[in-house]
Design an enzyme around this catalytic site. Sequence first.
Site, PDB file in Angstrom:
ATOM      1  N   CYS A 121       0.862  -1.185   0.000  1.00  9.73           N
ATOM      2  CA  CYS A 121       0.000   0.000   0.000  1.00  9.73           C
ATOM      3  C   CYS A 121       0.899   1.235   0.000  1.00  9.73           C
ATOM      4  O   CYS A 121       1.831   1.332   0.789  1.00  9.73           O
ATOM      5  CB  CYS A 121      -0.869  -0.031   1.259  1.00  9.73           C
ATOM      6  SG  CYS A 121      -1.723   1.525   1.530  1.00  9.73           S
ATOM      7  N   ASN A 155      11.181  -0.828  -7.265  1.00 10.06           N
ATOM      8  CA  ASN A 155      11.192  -1.517  -8.556  1.00 10.06           C
ATOM      9  C   ASN A 155       9.837  -1.396  -9.235  1.00 10.06           C
ATOM     10  O   ASN A 155       8.805  -1.676  -8.627  1.00 10.06           O
ATOM     11  CB  ASN A 155      11.525  -3.001  -8.373  1.00 10.06           C
ATOM     12  CG  ASN A 155      11.919  -3.655  -9.683  1.00 10.06           C
ATOM     13  OD1 ASN A 155      12.921  -3.278 -10.285  1.00 10.06           O
ATOM     14  ND2 ASN A 155      11.120  -4.588 -10.153  1.00 10.06           N
ATOM     15  N   GLU A 156       9.856  -0.931 -10.469  1.00  8.82           N
ATOM     16  CA  GLU A 156       8.655  -0.874 -11.303  1.00  8.82           C
ATOM     17  C   GLU A 156       7.400  -0.482 -10.523  1.00  8.82           C
ATOM     18  O   GLU A 156       6.448  -1.256 -10.409  1.00  8.82           O
ATOM     19  CB  GLU A 156       8.451  -2.207 -12.031  1.00  8.82           C
ATOM     20  CG  GLU A 156       9.555  -2.471 -13.033  1.00  8.82           C
ATOM     21  CD  GLU A 156       9.280  -3.649 -13.963  1.00  8.82           C
ATOM     22  OE1 GLU A 156       8.482  -4.530 -13.591  1.00  8.82           O
ATOM     23  OE2 GLU A 156       9.873  -3.674 -15.053  1.00  8.82           O
ATOM     24  N   CYS A 161      -4.097   0.456  -4.797  1.00  9.01           N
ATOM     25  CA  CYS A 161      -4.596  -0.137  -3.557  1.00  9.01           C
ATOM     26  C   CYS A 161      -5.935   0.505  -3.210  1.00  9.01           C
ATOM     27  O   CYS A 161      -6.094   1.719  -3.338  1.00  9.01           O
ATOM     28  CB  CYS A 161      -3.588   0.095  -2.443  1.00  9.01           C
ATOM     29  SG  CYS A 161      -4.137  -0.482  -0.835  1.00  9.01           S
ATOM     30  N   CYS A 163      -7.511   0.137  -0.185  1.00 12.64           N
ATOM     31  CA  CYS A 163      -7.729   0.011   1.262  1.00 12.64           C
ATOM     32  C   CYS A 163      -8.354   1.292   1.828  1.00 12.64           C
ATOM     33  O   CYS A 163      -8.337   2.332   1.182  1.00 12.64           O
ATOM     34  CB  CYS A 163      -6.411  -0.313   1.960  1.00 12.64           C
ATOM     35  SG  CYS A 163      -5.363   1.125   2.250  1.00 12.64           S
ATOM     36  N   GLU A 311      16.729  -2.575 -17.727  1.00 10.91           N
ATOM     37  CA  GLU A 311      16.586  -4.028 -17.866  1.00 10.91           C
ATOM     38  C   GLU A 311      16.272  -4.358 -19.311  1.00 10.91           C
ATOM     39  O   GLU A 311      15.583  -3.603 -20.005  1.00 10.91           O
ATOM     40  CB  GLU A 311      15.419  -4.559 -17.013  1.00 10.91           C
ATOM     41  CG  GLU A 311      15.602  -4.484 -15.526  1.00 10.91           C
ATOM     42  CD  GLU A 311      14.378  -5.051 -14.783  1.00 10.91           C
ATOM     43  OE1 GLU A 311      13.617  -5.845 -15.364  1.00 10.91           O
ATOM     44  OE2 GLU A 311      14.186  -4.658 -13.622  1.00 10.91           O
ATOM     45  N   TRP A 319       7.811 -15.055 -19.345  1.00 12.12           N
ATOM     46  CA  TRP A 319       6.404 -14.714 -19.103  1.00 12.12           C
ATOM     47  C   TRP A 319       5.610 -14.449 -20.377  1.00 12.12           C
ATOM     48  O   TRP A 319       4.403 -14.260 -20.322  1.00 12.12           O
ATOM     49  CB  TRP A 319       6.300 -13.519 -18.154  1.00 12.12           C
ATOM     50  CG  TRP A 319       7.229 -12.380 -18.467  1.00 12.12           C
ATOM     51  CD1 TRP A 319       8.392 -12.096 -17.806  1.00 12.12           C
ATOM     52  CD2 TRP A 319       7.109 -11.404 -19.505  1.00 12.12           C
ATOM     53  NE1 TRP A 319       9.002 -10.994 -18.376  1.00 12.12           N
ATOM     54  CE2 TRP A 319       8.241 -10.552 -19.422  1.00 12.12           C
ATOM     55  CE3 TRP A 319       6.169 -11.159 -20.508  1.00 12.12           C
ATOM     56  CZ2 TRP A 319       8.446  -9.482 -20.292  1.00 12.12           C
ATOM     57  CZ3 TRP A 319       6.377 -10.092 -21.370  1.00 12.12           C
ATOM     58  CH2 TRP A 319       7.509  -9.271 -21.257  1.00 12.12           C
ATOM     59  N   LYS A 360      13.247 -18.754 -12.461  1.00 11.21           N
ATOM     60  CA  LYS A 360      14.384 -19.660 -12.681  1.00 11.21           C
ATOM     61  C   LYS A 360      14.609 -19.948 -14.161  1.00 11.21           C
ATOM     62  O   LYS A 360      15.706 -20.310 -14.567  1.00 11.21           O
ATOM     63  CB  LYS A 360      14.200 -20.968 -11.903  1.00 11.21           C
ATOM     64  CG  LYS A 360      12.986 -21.780 -12.312  1.00 11.21           C
ATOM     65  CD  LYS A 360      12.809 -22.993 -11.405  1.00 11.21           C
ATOM     66  CE  LYS A 360      11.652 -23.862 -11.853  1.00 11.21           C
ATOM     67  NZ  LYS A 360      10.334 -23.178 -11.703  1.00 11.21           N
ATOM     68  N   HIS A 362      13.899 -17.634 -16.581  1.00  7.20           N
ATOM     69  CA  HIS A 362      14.026 -16.367 -17.315  1.00  7.20           C
ATOM     70  C   HIS A 362      15.463 -16.227 -17.811  1.00  7.20           C
ATOM     71  O   HIS A 362      16.409 -16.577 -17.108  1.00  7.20           O
ATOM     72  CB  HIS A 362      13.680 -15.206 -16.382  1.00  7.20           C
ATOM     73  CG  HIS A 362      13.508 -13.884 -17.073  1.00  7.20           C
ATOM     74  ND1 HIS A 362      14.558 -13.191 -17.630  1.00  7.20           N
ATOM     75  CD2 HIS A 362      12.400 -13.132 -17.309  1.00  7.20           C
ATOM     76  CE1 HIS A 362      14.100 -12.063 -18.173  1.00  7.20           C
ATOM     77  NE2 HIS A 362      12.795 -12.008 -17.989  1.00  7.20           N
TER      78      HIS A 362
END
Length: 681
Positions: A121, A155-156, A161, A163, A311, A319, A360, A362
């Site tokens: 969050c 990261n990214e 959220c 909530c 990256e 993926w 594993k 990738h």
Amino acid sequence: MERQILTPKFPHFLHGGDYNPDQWLDRPDILEKDIELMKKAHVNCVSLGIFAWAKLEPQEGVYCFDWLETIINNLYENGIYTILATPSGAKPLWMSEKYPEIRRVSKTLHRDLSGQRHNHCYTSPVYREKVREMDTRLAQHFAGHPGVIMWHISNEFGGTCYCPLCQEAFRNWLREKYGTLENLNHAWWTNFWSHTYTDWEQIHAPVPNGETEVHGLTIDWKRFTTYQTLDFMSEEIRAVKAVNPDLPVTANLMSFYEEIDYFKFGPKLDVISWDAYPAWHNLEPLKEAARTASCHDLMRSIKHEPWLLMESTPSVTNWAPVCKLKRPGMHELASLQAIAHGSQSVQYFQWRKSRGSSEKLHGAVVDHYGGSDTRVFREVTHVGERLETLEKAVYHTEVKPEVAIVFDWENRWAMEGSRGPRNGGLKYEQTVQAHHRAFWKQGVPVDFVDMDGDLSGYKLVITPMLYMYRNGFAKKLRAFVENGGTLVSTYWSGIADDTDLCFLGGWPGDGMMEVFGIWNEEIDALHEGETNRMDVRESMEGLRSSYTLSELCECIHLRGAEALAVYGQDFYAGSPVLTKNHFGAGDAYYVAARAEDAFQEDFYASLVKELGIRRALDTVLPEGVTASLRVGETDVVFVQNYNGEEKTVRLPYAMTDAETGETVQGDLVLPGYSAHILLEK
Ligand code: GLA
Ligand code: ZN
């Protein structure tokens, strides 16, 4: 002017990537081998600690940085620099179990269980406090280290959220923005269906089983999401900058990612970086090459400065629906494409394949096999060598387009959150990319700007499907044309204002009818497979006599403009579809229907010629071959062949090969999947 140096402590092209030694601390042999292999692969920079929170704070309040310090020291002693991450992208399990409030609540209003990543969050005071503490300690420990050249914040960033804390923050953001409920109700047009708010507490984020039809609410929720994400990120930046204000910060972005308005990140970050995972060799490979170019251009355009490829996969992802291997040459070509569009790095995810869990399989520079005698390792090494060779000629050059395409996240949210005229797909992103592709094919550099951006300095501005005119943008467009600029706009433009209220008095609204010299009375939507035709009437040099139209066709009327082309079919046959209006010292073109690619290609080629816009290489480029330009003391031209087979380009004059120093002239032969970098004489 000296270009901005992104990494003053190590002012060079960066080559390397995400390194996760935290997974191998019990294998000193592997850690040692890593250094040996990195040197062999010409790696000079790694991103460290992105997902290492559990190793950095294994128990609440117990901080263990020794292992990280050893790694950073070892790397540095071997000439390898570190981009150090704040680990907030993945919270440790002990924390998410102990403090449920840090876990996100989804659209169904259920709280996530522990697990996954990128799912904290952004509002939670507990999480913000934990992150601030971690970031401060990391900074105190490492921000002065000579080997640490930049911060990689989290990261990214992404996601939303729902909530109670986030909903409350949203209401406060709305109070700040609108002041009174009366203003809010008017801006959102809530008299419709009796959705009038009489208490701030009645406002909830849009969810499928709640409110989705108040379009102003939907857009504001998305604006808030960007605001709150930025607010979270800013706290992280404040924490590390408090210790060392000089160490630059970046965050790794995701190009056209729908949920966040990245233009708003520009002022907060010292350096823009992004993670590129094109589907090379898919069923439309040349389109994919052009699309990737547009992603690089979009990311560069956030700050209009050099940027970092943070990256990219050295081989495959794990993926994609089909994880196809990059064909020999493709990795080098893709890496140099990023440099051609202004990157100062080629970084990978990941250095070494993890042994277990979700990534594993990738792609990585170092496979489970562990040796350097692999195709991928050799290609990566070659990229490193080429970057070193190219640095002298290329590092201090930059991309300086004369053409800008307007892409605006708020426009996208507004158009896509609306209903009609084609719920089967308005295709904003694809349309923007189709216009970009027409320039890419000719080797014409392109910037993107959003509606807060500056148009001055461009010769040609394109505004595809600019449904929303916000923040006084129509006035900017008007001034741009008045002062001699050339503007091209398309169908479905100038429909609604900042809060998605439709302009009254005719479209394109907010005074733009006058600039285009037209009135758009109606828009027709066509079924899949249905077409209309554009018949070119006035001879505009380079245009064919007709083009196929599809999906969206507006019925426009001339109000001062001249018709360059008319519809060929249907009840609006003979009425204008392409118009030109001279306004002030400039020209405003309006394209009233979605045309096939060939139209954009011919039309823009003709404008490029007429306006004297510079192409990277003034020659015929075969299909799938393009050229990009970085300008500097000596201009650099990147000629790229995205075909699997050899192509030949006729050079307009003698140039110098940036890598061999040899003179090249006449026919330049490009092997399949290759890039040649040439210097102007
Ligand atoms: C993203 C993430 C990385 C990794 C890669 C895999 O870009 O930032 O941690 O998961 O995807 O492609
Ligand atoms: Zn929340």
